[in-house]
Write an enzyme that holds these catalytic residues in place. Sequence first.
Site, PDB file in Angstrom:
ATOM      1  N   GLY A   1     -25.932 -18.341  10.460  1.00  0.00           N
ATOM      2  CA  GLY A   1     -27.195 -17.654  10.184  1.00  0.00           C
ATOM      3  C   GLY A   1     -26.983 -16.557   9.151  1.00  0.00           C
TER       4      GLY A   1
ATOM      5  N   GLY B   1     -29.369 -14.148   8.183  1.00  0.00           N
ATOM      6  CA  GLY B   1     -30.355 -13.075   8.231  1.00  0.00           C
ATOM      7  C   GLY B   1     -29.683 -11.737   8.468  1.00  0.00           C
ATOM      8  N   GLY B   2     -30.450 -10.769   8.952  1.00  0.00           N
ATOM      9  CA  GLY B   2     -29.945  -9.405   9.107  1.00  0.00           C
ATOM     10  C   GLY B   2     -28.692  -9.320   9.959  1.00  0.00           C
ATOM     11  N   ALA B   3     -28.713  -9.920  11.138  1.00  0.00           N
ATOM     12  CA  ALA B   3     -27.562  -9.818  12.034  1.00  0.00           C
ATOM     13  C   ALA B   3     -26.363 -10.568  11.460  1.00  0.00           C
ATOM     14  CB  ALA B   3     -27.910 -10.370  13.420  1.00  0.00           C
ATOM     15  N   GLY B   4     -26.608 -11.724  10.866  1.00  0.00           N
ATOM     16  CA  GLY B   4     -25.520 -12.526  10.319  1.00  0.00           C
ATOM     17  C   GLY B   4     -24.832 -11.832   9.149  1.00  0.00           C
TER      18      GLY B   4
ATOM     19  N   PHE C   1     -44.231   5.360  15.450  1.00  0.00           N
ATOM     20  CA  PHE C   1     -44.418   3.971  15.835  1.00  0.00           C
ATOM     21  C   PHE C   1     -44.805   3.947  17.301  1.00  0.00           C
ATOM     22  CE2 PHE C   1     -42.837  -0.145  13.824  1.00  0.00           C
ATOM     23  CZ  PHE C   1     -43.396   0.150  12.599  1.00  0.00           C
TER      24      PHE C   1
ATOM     25  N   ASP D   1     -32.184 -22.470  17.143  1.00  0.00           N
ATOM     26  CA  ASP D   1     -31.072 -23.420  17.181  1.00  0.00           C
ATOM     27  C   ASP D   1     -29.840 -22.861  17.889  1.00  0.00           C
ATOM     28  OD1 ASP D   1     -32.678 -25.107  15.617  1.00  0.00           O
ATOM     29  OD2 ASP D   1     -31.881 -24.284  13.754  1.00  0.00           O
TER      30      ASP D   1
ATOM     31  N   GLN E   1     -42.625 -11.528  23.141  1.00  0.00           N
ATOM     32  CA  GLN E   1     -43.522 -10.502  22.632  1.00  0.00           C
ATOM     33  C   GLN E   1     -44.614 -11.103  21.757  1.00  0.00           C
ATOM     34  OE1 GLN E   1     -42.135  -7.203  19.821  1.00  0.00           O
ATOM     35  NE2 GLN E   1     -42.939  -6.153  21.610  1.00  0.00           N
TER      36      GLN E   1
ATOM     37  N   HIS F   1     -47.374  -9.950  19.157  1.00  0.00           N
ATOM     38  CA  HIS F   1     -47.705  -8.790  18.328  1.00  0.00           C
ATOM     39  C   HIS F   1     -49.221  -8.675  18.256  1.00  0.00           C
ATOM     40  CE1 HIS F   1     -47.863  -5.952  15.037  1.00  0.00           C
ATOM     41  NE2 HIS F   1     -46.560  -5.820  15.081  1.00  0.00           N
TER      42      HIS F   1
ATOM     43  N   LEU G   1     -48.077 -11.452   9.839  1.00  0.00           N
ATOM     44  CA  LEU G   1     -47.990 -10.158  10.515  1.00  0.00           C
ATOM     45  C   LEU G   1     -48.618  -9.023   9.709  1.00  0.00           C
ATOM     46  CD1 LEU G   1     -46.624  -8.387  12.765  1.00  0.00           C
ATOM     47  CD2 LEU G   1     -44.656  -8.234  11.237  1.00  0.00           C
TER      48      LEU G   1
ATOM     49  N   GLU H   1     -47.159  -2.850  12.414  1.00  0.00           N
ATOM     50  CA  GLU H   1     -47.525  -1.743  13.291  1.00  0.00           C
ATOM     51  C   GLU H   1     -47.626  -0.435  12.502  1.00  0.00           C
ATOM     52  OE1 GLU H   1     -45.743  -2.020  17.059  1.00  0.00           O
ATOM     53  OE2 GLU H   1     -45.510   0.147  17.302  1.00  0.00           O
TER      54      GLU H   1
ATOM     55  N   GLU I   1     -31.787 -11.526  17.131  1.00  0.00           N
ATOM     56  CA  GLU I   1     -32.856 -11.992  18.013  1.00  0.00           C
ATOM     57  C   GLU I   1     -32.418 -13.140  18.910  1.00  0.00           C
ATOM     58  OE1 GLU I   1     -36.685 -12.549  16.157  1.00  0.00           O
ATOM     59  OE2 GLU I   1     -37.536 -13.442  17.957  1.00  0.00           O
TER      60      GLU I   1
ATOM     61  N   ARG J   1     -40.148  -5.148  23.734  1.00  0.00           N
ATOM     62  CA  ARG J   1     -39.450  -4.460  22.645  1.00  0.00           C
ATOM     63  C   ARG J   1     -40.377  -3.467  21.952  1.00  0.00           C
ATOM     64  NH1 ARG J   1     -39.196  -4.892  17.242  1.00  0.00           N
ATOM     65  NH2 ARG J   1     -40.304  -6.872  17.068  1.00  0.00           N
TER      66      ARG J   1
ATOM     67  N   LEU K   1     -34.815  -4.149  13.949  1.00  0.00           N
ATOM     68  CA  LEU K   1     -33.896  -4.014  12.815  1.00  0.00           C
ATOM     69  C   LEU K   1     -32.633  -3.232  13.194  1.00  0.00           C
ATOM     70  CD1 LEU K   1     -36.349  -3.655   9.776  1.00  0.00           C
ATOM     71  CD2 LEU K   1     -35.279  -5.697  10.719  1.00  0.00           C
TER      72      LEU K   1
END
Lengths: 612, 298
Positions: free
Chosen positions: A10, A12-15, A113, A214, A233, A235, A245, A248, A370, A381, A387
Site C-alpha cells: 500500500g 498511501g499515508g501509512a505505507g 474540529f 484487501d 463511521q 460522515h 466528502l 468537517e 485504516e 473516530r 492522519l
Amino acid sequence: MHEHDVLVIGGGGAGLRAAIAAHEEGADVAIVTKLHPVRSHTGAAEGGINAALREGDDWELHAYDTMKGSDYLGDAPAIETLAQDSPEETIQLENWGMPFSREDDGRVSQRPFGGLSFARTTYAGAETGHHMLHTMYEQVVKRGIQVYDEWYVSNLAVTDHDDPADRECHGVVAYDIKTGAVEGFKARNGVILATGGTGQVYDHTTNAVANTGDGAAMAYRAGVPLEDMEFVQFHPTTLPSTGVLISEGVRGEGGILYNAEGERFMFEYGYANNAGELASRDVVSRAELTEVNEGRGVNDEYVYLDMRHLGEERITDRLENILHLARDFEGVDGLEEPMPVKPGQHYEMGGIETDENGETLIDGLYAAGECACVSVHGSNRLGGNALPELIVFGARAGRHAAGADLGEAEITKGKTPEIEQEDGLDTPVEPGAVGASDEDAVADGGAAVVEPDETVRTAVERERTRIEELMEKDDGIQHAELREDLQKSMTANVNVFRNEEGLKQALEDIREVREAYQDVYVNDPSRTFNTDLIHTIETRNLIDLAEAITLGALARDEFRGAHWRQAHQERKDDEWLKHTMLSWNDGSPELWYKPVILEGEAKTYEPKERSY
Amino acid sequence: MSTQVPEEQDQEQPESVEQEAETAVEEEPASHGDRRRAERDAKRQQSVSGAPAEIEGDTFQLKVFRYDPEVEGKMEPRFDDFAIPREKGMTVLDALIYARDRYDTTLTFRHSCRQAVCGSDALFINGRQRLGCQTQISDLEGPVRVEPLPHQDVVKDLVVDMEHFYDQMHAVEPFFQPEEESDGDLEEYRQTRENREKIKMSTRCIWCGACMSSCNVAAGDNQYLGPAAINKAYRFAMDKREGENMKEHRLNVMDQEHGVWRCQTQFSCTNVCPKDIPLTEHIQELKREAVKQNLKFW
C-alpha cells in the site's frame, strides 16, 4: 522472486510513512501498491491533523478527547501513543516541506474540529491529505525507495501451523497489473499491510473505488483476528449524488446545518445543545437522518450545509477546495447557495488487530493505518485523528519491522486468559465459506512448511492456480453484479441506524452473494491490465469484510459510538466494555471478545456520559 | 502508437453472446446465478452497435477507443459505441463505469477517487484532455467520444503508459531541500502567509498528465521536462524556506536545453489543467528568474 528486508503493501499515508521509517533504520524496503502512490486515497483527506502543539494544549488533553470520542472503546496505550507522537510527526511533515496553512507568525495554523476541547487541528487548506501524501512521496523519491506500482498483492505467504499464533509471514504474492505476471515477494524482516479502508462495502461512500479492504481480508483469512469491525463511521457531510466528502473543516470554520424548514436543527431539536454542528460525527449523522425520517429533510433525502455567511475571503483562504467539489460534483456554488449533504460511509474504525508497535498475531506481519485497529478510535473516530494515526503508527510499524526496539507493547494480541467466547448468537444462516473450506488462505491445508522461500513459492503456486481457474472459466456470474448486491444490502441494513431484522437480512444477503461467488468468472481473457480480474478478487475481500461488520453488529446489542441499535438505545458498560474479535477458522468466523484497556500512563479513564 | 484511428468500425455483436441469450430465455431461470445471467444477457443485447432503441428514456451515445495488444479482434484499434441512459449529474467516468459493468467487463480504464484528486482518469474527451470524474455529460455534445491521452503509449483501451511522465517528475529533484537542518524539538521552518500563497497553486498538482499530453512541444521533444515537472520545480524554487543557494541550483536545472526555454507559451497546459494551476505563468516566471540569475555574473 523479489526480495527485500521490509515489504510495505500500500502506498498511501501509512505505507509511505512506514517505508520512510524502515529506510531510516537502514532496511532495504520496497512499496508494493495496486495504484501509484500519488493515486492513494489519503490524497482525498481534507480536514487536518490533530497534534497538541501550542501552549494551553497538551497530549493528555488530546488523549482525553480521543478516549471520550471513542465512547470508551479505545485502548489507552494506543490513544496515548497517538497523542504523544503526533506533534513530532506533524512537525516532521512540515520539515519535509508540507505546505501547511500559516499563522501570522509563520507557524502552522490550527483550527477547531468536532469533539476537540482545543483548536488543535493543523491543516493545509481543505486538502491536507493531498499535501501529506505528496510530501511523503517526495521523501520516498529522495531516498530512492523502490516502488512496485500497479502490482496487486492478492495473498500473503504465511506458514501453515495449526495455531495462527505460531504462523510466520515471509512475504506476499503479487500480480503485475501491466503484464499479468504472478510473482513472489519475499520479506526478510517483515511485511507491513497499509492497504487502507473498506468503503466499497457500501454504495454511498466517500472512499475511492480502490478501497476494498484487501489487506484486512487477506490477514483475516491467514488467521489474524479482525477487531471492532461493526464500528463504521458515517460522515455527516457528503454530497448526495456521489458521496464526495465535504470536510468537517466547513463546520470547524462556522458552517451551519439547516433542515428543509430552515431550522438550525442541531440546537432546535436538542441533538447537541453545546457543540451544535461540532458534535462528533456519529451524533451529527444521526441528527441528519432523524430530520429526514421525520419529514424535515430536503427532497426526503438530505439537509443543507451553509457556509455563505463566512464570507468569500475566508472561504477562499481556508476552504477553497470545497467550492470546487460542490461545483464540480453537485453543481452548487457554495458562495451563493447552501450545499446539500447527507451521511455517507467514511471510515472503518475496526480492522486488523495490532499492538501499538504495529505487530499482528502472525510473526513478521504488521499493519498500520485504516486497515489496522490498534485501537485508537474505539467506536467513533474524531475528525482530524486519521492522519496522525497514519504517520504515528505507520512510522512505528516501519521502525519495528526494520528491527528497531520500540519496547514491550502493552496491548496484547490474540486470545488471552481473559477472553470471552460468544456462543449462541442467533444468525439466520450459517456464516462463513461455502463449499471448499478455504481455498485461498495460505495458512490452510497441506503439510507444515517453515522454510521462507518455500512458503513464498507455495503461495505463488496457489495464487497462480486460483487466477487460472478464474480466467479459464468461460461463463458464470460477474463481479459487478455481486458487488452491487452486496453494497445495496449493506447500505439498506447495516447503516447509521441498525436493527436486528435488518442485520439478519444482511447476513442472508451476504450468504447469497458468497454462494453466487463460487460461480464467478472473469470475462476478459487478456493478461494486460485486466481490471476485470482485479475487481473479481477484490469482491471476494468485500464479502468477507461485510460479513465481519454485520456479525459484530448483530452481536453487540447496545448503542455505542457509531453503532446504534433500535432496540438497545443505551450504552451498556457492564456488559460491553470489550472489543469484538473475529477469527477465521477453516472458513468459518469465530466470534470472541477481549477487554478494553482504560488504564493509561498516569490515570485510568472513567467512562462518562458522552454529551456535546 | 498513435491514438488516432483511421476509420471507425461498428462492432458486430459477437455470436456467442447471442447464443447465450437465447439459451437463457428458453430456460426458466431458477437460481440466483441463472437469474443474474439472464438479466445480464438481456442488458448486453441492448448494448452497443446501434441497438439503443431498446432502452427507454433519454440515452446518449458513448464512443470509446478500444485496443488490446494480445486479444484476437482487439489488436486493431477501433471505437465501440455504447448507449448510456442519461442521468442528472452523470459524469464521463460514471458513463464508462456503466458501460463496463452493464455491457462489457473487458472495457479498461484507470479510476479511483471519483473526486478529482487521485489524477488517474485523465482522458481525451471530445478532443480535449479532462478528468473523467470531473466532466459532466451535460456539458458535452453527443456523441461523447473518449480516447486515451494523446502522445503517450497505449497499454490497453484507455490506459496509457505513465512511466515517462513519472520519470520527468522525478528528474527535477521533487523534494524539499532546506538550507539548514531543522533545530528539531518541534521547530517549524517558519513561512510567511504570502510565501505560502505564492506556491499554493503549484502544490495542487495531482500528476494526472493532462498538461503533458496537451503540450505540442512535449509531443515533439521527448526530453522536454514538460509543464508538470517544471511546475513541481517552481513549487520548490519559490519556497523561501529552501534558501538562495538551492534556488540557484533549481534555476540551473530549469535553465537547460530541455528545460523552461522549450516552452513556446501556447497555454495548452494551462487550458486543460483540472486543478486550474497557471502552468504557463509558472514556466514564464522561471524563465525570468533564470535570466535574472545569469545577469548577476555580468
